[in-house]
Design an enzyme around this catalytic site. Structure first.
Site, short mmCIF file in Angstrom:
data_model
loop_
_atom_site.label_atom_id
_atom_site.label_comp_id
_atom_site.label_asym_id
_atom_site.label_seq_id
_atom_site.Cartn_x
_atom_site.Cartn_y
_atom_site.Cartn_z
N GLY A 10 68.16 89.44 92.98
CA GLY A 10 68.64 90.82 93.00
C GLY A 10 69.82 91.01 93.93
O GLY A 10 69.82 91.93 94.76
N GLY A 14 73.69 96.38 96.65
CA GLY A 14 72.72 96.87 97.63
C GLY A 14 72.34 95.84 98.69
O GLY A 14 73.18 95.09 99.18
N TYR A 154 54.89 101.32 92.17
CA TYR A 154 55.79 100.75 93.18
C TYR A 154 55.00 100.45 94.47
O TYR A 154 55.10 99.37 95.03
CB TYR A 154 56.93 101.73 93.45
CG TYR A 154 57.98 101.23 94.41
CD1 TYR A 154 58.97 100.34 93.99
CD2 TYR A 154 57.99 101.64 95.74
CE1 TYR A 154 59.94 99.88 94.88
CE2 TYR A 154 58.94 101.19 96.64
CZ TYR A 154 59.92 100.31 96.20
OH TYR A 154 60.88 99.86 97.08
P1 NAD Z 1 69.36 98.17 94.07
O1 NAD Z 1 68.81 98.89 92.89
O2 NAD Z 1 70.69 98.56 94.60
O3 NAD Z 1 69.38 96.59 93.81
C1 NAD Z 1 68.34 95.94 93.14
C2 NAD Z 1 68.80 94.56 92.72
O4 NAD Z 1 67.74 93.93 92.00
C3 NAD Z 1 70.00 94.60 91.77
O5 NAD Z 1 70.85 93.51 92.06
C4 NAD Z 1 69.36 94.40 90.41
O6 NAD Z 1 70.23 93.81 89.47
C5 NAD Z 1 68.23 93.45 90.77
N1 NAD Z 1 67.15 93.42 89.78
C6 NAD Z 1 66.41 94.44 89.31
N2 NAD Z 1 65.53 94.00 88.38
C7 NAD Z 1 65.73 92.66 88.29
C8 NAD Z 1 65.14 91.65 87.50
N3 NAD Z 1 64.16 91.91 86.64
N4 NAD Z 1 65.60 90.38 87.64
C9 NAD Z 1 66.59 90.08 88.51
N5 NAD Z 1 67.18 91.01 89.29
C10 NAD Z 1 66.76 92.29 89.17
O7 NAD Z 1 68.23 98.35 95.19
P2 NAD Z 1 68.14 97.97 96.73
O8 NAD Z 1 67.93 99.23 97.46
O9 NAD Z 1 69.21 97.05 97.17
O10 NAD Z 1 66.72 97.23 96.70
C11 NAD Z 1 66.51 95.88 97.02
C12 NAD Z 1 65.05 95.72 97.41
O11 NAD Z 1 64.76 96.56 98.53
C13 NAD Z 1 64.05 96.11 96.32
O12 NAD Z 1 62.99 95.19 96.28
C14 NAD Z 1 63.55 97.47 96.77
O13 NAD Z 1 62.26 97.76 96.30
C15 NAD Z 1 63.57 97.27 98.29
N6 NAD Z 1 63.58 98.54 99.03
C16 NAD Z 1 64.63 99.39 98.95
C17 NAD Z 1 64.58 100.60 99.65
C18 NAD Z 1 65.71 101.58 99.61
O14 NAD Z 1 65.56 102.68 100.18
N7 NAD Z 1 66.85 101.27 98.99
C19 NAD Z 1 63.45 100.90 100.43
C20 NAD Z 1 62.40 100.00 100.47
C21 NAD Z 1 62.47 98.81 99.79
#
Ligand code: NAD
Length: 244
Positions: A10, A14, A154
């Site tokens: 991923g 982000g 989630y």
């Molecule tokens: P984002 O949506 O900006 O990025 C998510 C990434 O995961 C993207 O690159 C997307 O292409 C990839 N992805 C999604 N489904 C996929 C799949 N099936 N196979 C391969 N890649 C896939 O989100 P983010 O905020 O950067 O989140 C990253 C991690 O941080 C996640 O696990 C999210 O749950 C966790 N998180 C985020 C927050 C927040 O506030 N942003 C808070 C807690 C946890």
């Protein structure tokens, strides 16, 4: 000294993309992954090659699909050999009442967020055990610790990650392999782009630090946990600016 190799799921944007930048800056070889926005991933690959002279492989694979992961890890192995650091970062969120959630949506969240961690760990652990070295960081959420209304799947997926992390750390500690999770609060990424300005302001006010964390700050704790502190394992590190 041999270069170390990190695989980050991923990573097209982000937190994952910022984490890739940090590891590239520290001289790692990288495998970066996403399933959909491959253009962004290849743009990041180019940036890492140009800015940091990093050796970087970009692979499209859906982390919820073990067959696609087989392909990714085989390609990674051919290019770089064993993986030293695994960052299980890919994740999705589907919000709404539990009773409105379809079976398919439930499966998508659990498979993308939790089963993927099992699949990817299974791929890297045998060589880490052989090498008696390795570090895994699983990206989790405070909702996995405390639960969120309208984010039941989630929360369950992230709670599963937390328990998985603690259990696997016990299994792999004797092989000198660290396994940790970071339970993030609210990070300023596209995952939160659905909020209105007013909702963002209200949410930020709930956080003791008075703001969302940046993706770079999130990447820094991931890097630090993965690369430093050899005695740190089995932990779910809450990184939420004093929110919960
Ligand atoms: P984002 O949506 O900006 O990025 C998510 C990434 O995961 C993207 O690159 C997307 O292409 C990839 N992805 C999604 N489904 C996929 C799949 N099936 N196979 C391969 N890649 C896939 O989100 P983010 O905020 O950067 O989140 C990253 C991690 O941080 C996640 O696990 C999210 O749950 C966790 N998180 C985020 C927050 C927040 O506030 N942003 C808070 C807690 C946890």
């Amino acid at each position: 000294m041999d270069k170390k190799t990190v695989l980050i799921t991923g990573a097209s944007r982000g937190i994952g993309a910022e984490t890739a930048r940090l590891f590239a800056g520290k001289g790692y070889n990288l495998i970066i992954n996403c399933n959909k926005t491959f253009d962004s991933l290849t743009a990041l690959q180019k940036e890492l090659q140009e800015e940091y002279e990093a050796d970087c492989l970009a692979i499209r694979a859906d982390v919820s699909n073990p067959a696609e992961l087989n392909y990714m890890f085989e390609a990674a192995g051919r290019r770089f050999g064993d993986i030293d650091v695994l960052i299980n970062n890919a994740g999705i969120s589907i919000t709404g009442l539990m009773t409105d959630m379809t079976d398919d949506e439930w499966a998508r969240v659990i498979n993308t967020n939790l089963s993927s961690v099992f699949y990817c760990c299974k791929q890297v652990v045998p060589s880490m055990v052989r090498n008696k070295a390795g570090s895994i960081v699983n990206v989790s959420s405070v909702w996995g610790l405390y639960g969120a209304s309208c984010e039941v799947a989630y929360s369950a997926s992230k709670g599963g990650i937390n328990a998985f992390t603690k259990a696997l750390a016990k299994e792999l500690g004797p092989s000198n392999i660290k396994v940790n999770a970071i339970a993030f609060g609210v990070i300023d990424t596209d995952m939160n782009k659905g909020y209105t300005e007013e909702e963002r302001k209200d949410l930020a006010e709930e956080v003791a630090m008075g703001r969302f964390a940046t993706a770079k700050e999130a990447a820094e704790i991931i890097y630090d946990t993965a690369a430093n502190h050899p005695y740190l394992t089995g932990q779910v590190i809450q990184f939420d600016g004093g929110w919960i």
